[in-house]
Design an enzyme around this catalytic site. Sequence first.
Site, PDB file in Angstrom:
ATOM      1  N   CYS A 269       5.414  -4.871  15.867  1.00 21.87           N
ATOM      2  CA  CYS A 269       4.993  -3.886  16.876  1.00 21.87           C
ATOM      3  C   CYS A 269       3.519  -4.159  17.177  1.00 21.87           C
ATOM      4  O   CYS A 269       2.716  -4.335  16.260  1.00 21.87           O
ATOM      5  CB  CYS A 269       5.199  -2.459  16.371  1.00 21.87           C
ATOM      6  SG  CYS A 269       6.931  -2.114  15.992  1.00 21.87           S
TER       7      CYS A 269
ATOM      8  N   CYS B 290      -1.353   6.087   9.770  1.00 22.24           N
ATOM      9  CA  CYS B 290      -0.181   5.354  10.272  1.00 22.24           C
ATOM     10  C   CYS B 290      -0.597   4.035  10.895  1.00 22.24           C
ATOM     11  O   CYS B 290      -1.494   4.006  11.734  1.00 22.24           O
ATOM     12  CB  CYS B 290       0.513   6.126  11.387  1.00 22.24           C
ATOM     13  SG  CYS B 290       1.172   7.682  10.898  1.00 22.24           S
TER      14      CYS B 290
ATOM     15  N   CYS C 257       0.561  -2.126  15.515  1.00 19.10           N
ATOM     16  CA  CYS C 257       0.617  -1.829  14.083  1.00 19.10           C
ATOM     17  C   CYS C 257       0.031  -2.975  13.264  1.00 19.10           C
ATOM     18  O   CYS C 257       0.375  -4.140  13.476  1.00 19.10           O
ATOM     19  CB  CYS C 257       2.065  -1.584  13.674  1.00 19.10           C
ATOM     20  SG  CYS C 257       2.261  -1.289  11.901  1.00 19.10           S
TER      21      CYS C 257
ATOM     22  N   CYS D 143       3.523   8.564   1.147  1.00 19.34           N
ATOM     23  CA  CYS D 143       4.018   7.644   2.166  1.00 19.34           C
ATOM     24  C   CYS D 143       4.303   6.328   1.443  1.00 19.34           C
ATOM     25  O   CYS D 143       3.383   5.722   0.884  1.00 19.34           O
ATOM     26  CB  CYS D 143       2.931   7.487   3.228  1.00 19.34           C
ATOM     27  SG  CYS D 143       3.325   6.276   4.482  1.00 19.34           S
TER      28      CYS D 143
ATOM     29  N   GLU E  44       0.836  -1.194   0.000  1.00 20.57           N
ATOM     30  CA  GLU E  44       0.000   0.000   0.000  1.00 20.57           C
ATOM     31  C   GLU E  44       0.875   1.251   0.000  1.00 20.57           C
ATOM     32  O   GLU E  44       1.985   1.248   0.525  1.00 20.57           O
ATOM     33  CB  GLU E  44      -0.934  -0.015   1.203  1.00 20.57           C
ATOM     34  CG  GLU E  44      -1.976  -1.105   1.055  1.00 20.57           C
ATOM     35  CD  GLU E  44      -3.030  -1.103   2.133  1.00 20.57           C
ATOM     36  OE1 GLU E  44      -4.177  -1.435   1.823  1.00 20.57           O
ATOM     37  OE2 GLU E  44      -2.724  -0.768   3.286  1.00 20.57           O
TER      38      GLU E  44
ATOM     39  N   CYS F 244       6.098  -6.844   7.124  1.00 17.98           N
ATOM     40  CA  CYS F 244       7.092  -6.321   8.074  1.00 17.98           C
ATOM     41  C   CYS F 244       7.366  -7.403   9.111  1.00 17.98           C
ATOM     42  O   CYS F 244       6.461  -8.137   9.497  1.00 17.98           O
ATOM     43  CB  CYS F 244       6.558  -5.066   8.769  1.00 17.98           C
ATOM     44  SG  CYS F 244       7.798  -4.230   9.801  1.00 17.98           S
TER      45      CYS F 244
HETATM   46  N1  SAH Z   1       8.892   0.645  10.404  1.00 16.82           N
HETATM   47  C1  SAH Z   1       8.965   2.086  10.444  1.00 16.82           C
HETATM   48  C2  SAH Z   1       7.818   2.730   9.670  1.00 16.82           C
HETATM   49  C3  SAH Z   1       6.485   2.452  10.330  1.00 16.82           C
HETATM   50  S1  SAH Z   1       5.078   3.439  10.051  1.00 16.82           S
HETATM   51  C4  SAH Z   1       8.958   2.547  11.877  1.00 16.82           C
HETATM   52  O1  SAH Z   1       8.777   1.724  12.766  1.00 16.82           O
HETATM   53  O2  SAH Z   1       9.183   3.733  12.103  1.00 16.82           O
HETATM   54  C5  SAH Z   1       5.359   5.028  10.681  1.00 16.82           C
HETATM   55  C6  SAH Z   1       4.925   5.288  12.125  1.00 16.82           C
HETATM   56  O3  SAH Z   1       3.572   4.899  12.402  1.00 16.82           O
HETATM   57  C7  SAH Z   1       5.787   4.546  13.122  1.00 16.82           C
HETATM   58  O4  SAH Z   1       6.201   5.412  14.126  1.00 16.82           O
HETATM   59  C8  SAH Z   1       4.831   3.515  13.668  1.00 16.82           C
HETATM   60  O5  SAH Z   1       5.207   3.037  14.921  1.00 16.82           O
HETATM   61  C9  SAH Z   1       3.538   4.285  13.679  1.00 16.82           C
HETATM   62  N2  SAH Z   1       2.341   3.450  13.839  1.00 16.82           N
HETATM   63  C10 SAH Z   1       2.203   2.134  13.603  1.00 16.82           C
HETATM   64  N3  SAH Z   1       0.964   1.718  13.885  1.00 16.82           N
HETATM   65  C11 SAH Z   1       0.275   2.799  14.299  1.00 16.82           C
HETATM   66  C12 SAH Z   1      -1.069   3.020  14.680  1.00 16.82           C
HETATM   67  N4  SAH Z   1      -1.964   2.039  14.690  1.00 16.82           N
HETATM   68  N5  SAH Z   1      -1.426   4.279  15.021  1.00 16.82           N
HETATM   69  C13 SAH Z   1      -0.535   5.302  14.975  1.00 16.82           C
HETATM   70  N6  SAH Z   1       0.743   5.149  14.601  1.00 16.82           N
HETATM   71  C14 SAH Z   1       1.143   3.914  14.258  1.00 16.82           C
END
Ligand code: SAH
Length: 349
Positions: free
Chosen positions: A110, A336, A113, A99, A85, A106
């Site tokens: 986390c 995000c 996420c 983005c 996406e 991944c």
């Molecule tokens: N792998 C990278 C890019 C991830 S996406 C990283 O970890 O930074 C970008 C941001 O969105 C990251 O800070 C991630 O932790 C955050 N994120 C992930 N899931 C989320 C959610 N459900 N709500 C808000 N932010 C989220």
Amino acid sequence: MAILSRREQLMELFPTAPAYRVKQVEEGVFSDAKGWEDLRGLPADMRATLTAKIPWMTVHSETVQESRKKDTFKAALTVEGGVIESVLMLNRREQWTICVSSQLGCAMRCTFCATGKMGLTRNLTEDEIVDQYRFWMSFLKDRPELPPRISNVVYMGMGEPLANYDAVKRSLQLLLKHTDLGETRITVSTVGVLPRLEQILTDKEWPHVKLAVSLHSADPVTRKEIVPTSYDDFLPKLEEWTKQYLRILGNRRHHLTFEYVMLKDVNDSPRHAELLAKLVKRAGAIKVNLIPYNFTDSVYTCSTDNAIETFLKILEDEGVIATRRRTMGEDIAAACGQLIVLKQKTPAN
Ligand code: SAH
């Protein structure tokens, strides 16, 4: 089997091509052309071979969804082996921020996420990353009613960019070379892969784009709970790295941000804010970006507005520069952490 990049395929097909031809091809990919045949500066036989052998695009649009406010678009793009996406968002300058995804899935898991739930299928190639930019550029060309310019790129889509270091680095080099984007208009976001962050300090070829580290907690126990790839001495090591980064690269053009997703009753207490402020003050000139948690299929809820404001106030009182991220595209699950490719596909609307 490794997927060859466009450049590698080109070198295989035309091993004796002079450098200016290779340059013409690479530049042509970023031009307004719609296919190899449009690159009239190339000899006809070369255009024919390219058309037969090298795909003009490595990502193919499956669906594009549009938010109600028409300020966010999310594309599902087919790549070899799956679907990624990519998101287009209107920014404050009334231009677009895209983005991009750096991996198919991944591996970081986390807990808040959605992408983490997919697991990792594979790294994307440099072309699959830059072709997300090319895809949105051509999308905007077809929509003259929209502002035409992509002014910023954030590596915050699916995947962990620093777990795909080489391809991400080459994609950055390509974007900087062939588009009007400068280093301060691109941000790579990372969960904090320390060996790769250290590599950046000495890698002369790494373009000095902005970096954002997904900190999410300055308490080691909480961080480990929500970012399972964290480990015991992650926080002191990150602090040490941050000092070095700011020493080596810390002029005004090299902003460093800590991202912090606000999870109700998990990492949003005044104690957590104090810990974060202390870490930032020890480490140096870092901005904090609070991200309201976007709904995904998880056990979490977003912190209350009150909790976020109190958290921000504590940071500001301590002299920490902190902002709150605007949430966009929630209604199309483009915010995000909401990027996940489900088995059943949503039709475009
Ligand atoms: N792998 C990278 C890019 C991830 S996406 C990283 O970890 O930074 C970008 C941001 O969105 C990251 O800070 C991630 O932790 C955050 N994120 C992930 N899931 C989320 C959610 N459900 N709500 C808000 N932010 C989220």
